[in-house]
Design an enzyme around this catalytic site. Structure first.
Site, PDB file in Angstrom:
ATOM      1  CG  ASP A   1      -7.748  -4.398   3.021  1.00 44.89           C
ATOM      2  OD1 ASP A   1      -8.893  -4.421   3.510  1.00 44.89           O
ATOM      3  OD2 ASP A   1      -7.424  -3.643   2.088  1.00 44.89           O
TER       4      ASP A   1
ATOM      5  CG  ASP B   1      -1.975 -20.310   1.053  1.00 49.30           C
ATOM      6  OD1 ASP B   1      -1.402 -20.186   2.153  1.00 49.30           O
ATOM      7  OD2 ASP B   1      -1.465 -20.936   0.100  1.00 49.30           O
TER       8      ASP B   1
ATOM      9  CG  ASP C   1     -12.962  -6.577   4.063  1.00 47.37           C
ATOM     10  OD1 ASP C   1     -12.976  -5.954   5.145  1.00 47.37           O
ATOM     11  OD2 ASP C   1     -12.872  -6.018   2.962  1.00 47.37           O
TER      12      ASP C   1
ATOM     13  CE1 TYR D   1      -2.863  -3.177   0.555  1.00 45.20           C
ATOM     14  CE2 TYR D   1      -4.307  -1.655   1.689  1.00 45.20           C
ATOM     15  CZ  TYR D   1      -4.089  -2.882   1.105  1.00 45.20           C
ATOM     16  OH  TYR D   1      -5.103  -3.811   1.064  1.00 45.20           O
TER      17      TYR D   1
ATOM     18  CE  LYS E   1       1.779 -18.399  -0.345  1.00 46.97           C
ATOM     19  NZ  LYS E   1       1.070 -19.667  -0.105  1.00 46.97           N
TER      20      LYS E   1
END
Length: 347
Positions: free
Chosen positions: A242, A218, A246, A136, A186
């Site tokens: 993020d 994942d 959600d 970001y 990851k």
């Protein structure tokens, strides 16, 4: 104590109005409020999504209650002028590096979860998301390849101090809960994640009372659906946090139910629902204000030290839901104002 109200775009003004009503009912004259434009609403008046006057108010306020940003009318603007740059700018300028997103299922909403009730009822976690790094804020741009084809790039990076800072927030959060911290990365693919994992392990020596585990992102996404009860506190980077937060919101019933706090090192914070501006329902009275009301409760708890008052707000939301309060996202027909009324009545 001064509260900066930044309603923003879409349904932002509607949900912030209800949260402000609740704050006034609970805290009374101990708070003063000032409102400023942000996002697309600010761009249309001031030519920038985060005008100097808005940033000045945010700096001098004791806490910030934020609605949402995002306006389809602004989608074709240059990136630095788009509404979403306002929230990124506030995080950067105020050094709001730690995002806390609690996710728990109110028993009355088990039927609203995308999961089976016996799985959904296990959900009670906090996702601690780093806010000032990752793709970001990394170098980004568009370029041409040697063959003349367009190529976009976004650089993901963290330095060890940034990781250590958010790791300690994760460990401290776990310490006041069940004592379990899961670090999500990851590391099997990304060097950034390998550094993340190495530093989290180093910091863990300061917290021998906390049970630390690691999980690839994942697998974490799958486990949130398969067995959410295994998680107490998750700490992760900006991008992964993020997405996972959600996902957790829908597991808990609705994205309209989850609050969040973005904090600096001194616990000054910006508080907002995790949902977006929802322009398709703006002005129709269909928005669920509960996430914003719960965000206001987090503001009292974390930044203002008004714990009893925060407890009252959370209890009132639970009582309103137990009494059947339902906005359209929860399968009901109550308007935004009616939802706010039920919380006020429950107080």
């Amino acid at each position: 104590m001064l509260i900066a109200l930044l309603p923003g775009d879409g349904i932002g003004p509607e949900v912030v109005a209800e949260a402000t009503r609740v704050l006034k009912a609970v805290v009374g004259d101990r708070l003063t409020f000032e409102t400023a434009a942000v996002g697309g609403a600010a761009y249309k008046v001031h030519g920038h999504p985060l005008p100097p006057a808005t940033l000045d108010l945010a700096r001098k306020a004791d806490a910030i209650l934020f609605g949402a940003v995002g306006d389809p009318d602004c989608d074709k603007l240059e990136r630095h002028l788009r509404p979403e740059q306002a929230i990124l700018g506030l995080r950067k300028e105020l050094t709001l590096f730690a995002n806390l997103r609690p996710a728990r299922l109110f028993p009355e909403l088990a039927d609203a979860s995308a999961l089976r009730p016996e799985v959904a009822e296990q959900i009670d976690m906090v996702i601690v998301r780093e806010l000032n790094g990752d793709v970001y804020f990394g170098e980004k741009g568009m370029r041409k390849t040697a063959s003349g084809r367009r190529e976009g790039y976004d650089i993901m990076s963290y330095n060890e101090d940034e990781v250590a800072r958010i790791a300690r927030v994760g460990f401290e959060t776990a310490r006041v809960r069940k004592g379990k911290l899961c670090s999500v990365d990851k590391a099997n693919v990304l060097e950034t994640s390998q550094l993340w994992r190495d530093v989290v392990i180093e910091i863990s020596s300061e917290y021998p009372d906390i049970e630390l585990s690691h999980m690839y992102v994942d697998n974490a996404a799958m486990q949130l659906v398969r067995n959410p009860g295994q998680f107490d506190v998750i700490v992760t980077g900006n991008l992964f946090g993020d997405i996972l937060s959600d996902q957790a919101s829908m597991c808990a019933g609705s994205i309209g139910m989850l609050p969040s706090a973005s904090l600096d090192s001194a616990q000054k914070g910006l508080y907002e629902p995790i949902h977006g501006s929802a322009p398709d329902i703006a002005g129709q009275g269909k928005a669920n204000p509960l996430a914003t009301i719960l965000s206001a409760g987090m503001m009292l708890r974390y930044s203002l030290g008004l714990v009893a008052e925060a407890d009252r707000i959370e209890a009132a939301v639970a009582k309103a839901l137990a009494g059947g309060a339902r906005s359209p996202d929860l399968g009901g027909r109550m308007t935004t104002t009616q939802m706010g009324d039920t919380v006020l009545a429950a107080l």
